[in-house]
Design a protein around this motif. Structure first.
Motif, short mmCIF file in Angstrom:
data_model
loop_
_atom_site.label_atom_id
_atom_site.label_comp_id
_atom_site.label_asym_id
_atom_site.label_seq_id
_atom_site.Cartn_x
_atom_site.Cartn_y
_atom_site.Cartn_z
N ASP A 98 0.89 -1.19 0.10
CA ASP A 98 -0.07 -0.06 -0.03
C ASP A 98 0.94 1.37 0.05
N LYS A 99 1.92 1.13 0.68
CA LYS A 99 2.70 2.44 0.47
C LYS A 99 3.52 2.59 -0.65
N ALA A 100 3.99 1.41 -1.43
CA ALA A 100 4.36 1.63 -2.64
C ALA A 100 3.55 2.20 -3.67
N PHE A 101 2.20 1.74 -3.39
CA PHE A 101 1.26 2.23 -4.37
C PHE A 101 1.11 3.72 -4.05
N LEU A 102 1.09 4.28 -2.68
CA LEU A 102 1.02 5.59 -2.46
C LEU A 102 2.20 6.48 -3.05
N ARG A 103 3.50 5.93 -3.02
CA ARG A 103 4.53 6.56 -3.75
C ARG A 103 4.40 6.95 -5.31
N LEU A 104 3.52 5.99 -5.82
CA LEU A 104 3.39 6.11 -7.05
C LEU A 104 2.38 7.02 -7.44
N LEU A 105 1.31 7.39 -6.73
CA LEU A 105 0.31 8.08 -6.71
C LEU A 105 0.46 9.70 -7.77
N PRO A 106 1.37 10.37 -7.32
CA PRO A 106 1.71 11.55 -8.46
C PRO A 106 1.99 11.24 -9.81
N SER A 107 2.74 10.17 -9.96
CA SER A 107 3.00 9.77 -11.28
C SER A 107 1.92 9.21 -11.95
N LEU A 108 1.33 8.32 -11.13
CA LEU A 108 -0.09 7.84 -11.74
C LEU A 108 -0.99 9.06 -12.17
#
Length: 181
Positions: A98-108
């Motif tokens: 879940d934290k790895a996904f959150l890190r990707l949110l701005p680029s997604l």
């Protein structure tokens, strides 16, 4: 009563230059793979706009899986591993899915909105939206320069830190068994 046997440990936080180096290594790994896939499916991709959009979605999903898998399992993508840096949480452990996904949110967010802009709005509007999105990404990474732990906005979103592998290993070596579990 305070335990004075434990010493406070400080990580060596990683700045912008090394992170860029890691991103370049990742690009050198990913681009040839994507080009091979594009070449294999080029006839399908060029048939229509829908196939092209579908193909972009598939590639982006694969990139998300790539980043999440490596960040969770190994503490960083191959680029980060090659540049001897790791992504950790506030306890010094590799981040969770879940934290790895959150890190990707701005680029997604950037990827989805820019792809939508290219396909659905006029050219002038798309250019303006692209510039706005570029400013958001610049804002995200500019955080690195303005805090002592060199965290980008996406690090704050995920509660993550990018540290040198050497400092992580030093920390792990200094932990007692009780600190690890």
């Amino acid at each position: 009563m305070e335990n004075t046997d434990r010493q406070e440990f400080e990580f060596d936080y990683v700045g912008f230059g090394t992170r860029i180096g890691a991103a370049i290594v990742d690009i050198l790994i990913i681009v040839p793979i994507v080009l091979i896939i594009v070449f294999m499916f080029k006839d399908i991709i060029i048939q229509s706009k829908e196939y092209s959009i579908f193909f972009r979605i598939i590639i982006n999903i694969l990139l998300v899986i790539y980043k999440i898998f490596f960040n969770v399992r190994y503490g960083g993508t191959p680029g980060k591993l090659a540049t001897k840096i790791r992504i950790i949480n506030d306890r010094g452990c590799y981040i969770t899915v879940d934290k790895a996904f959150l890190r990707l949110l701005p680029s997604l967010f950037y990827t989805v909105v820019s792809a939508s802009a290219k396909h659905s709005v006029g050219n002038d509007m798309g250019i303006g939206l692209s510039l706005l999105l570029d400013l958001i990404i610049i804002f995200d990474v500019s955080f690195i320069a303005f805090n002592d732990k060199k965290r980008a906005l996406h690090d704050y979103l995920a509660g993550s830190y990018v540290v040198t592998n050497e400092s992580l290993l030093r920390r792990q070596g200094s932990k007692s068994k009780d600190d690890i579990y």
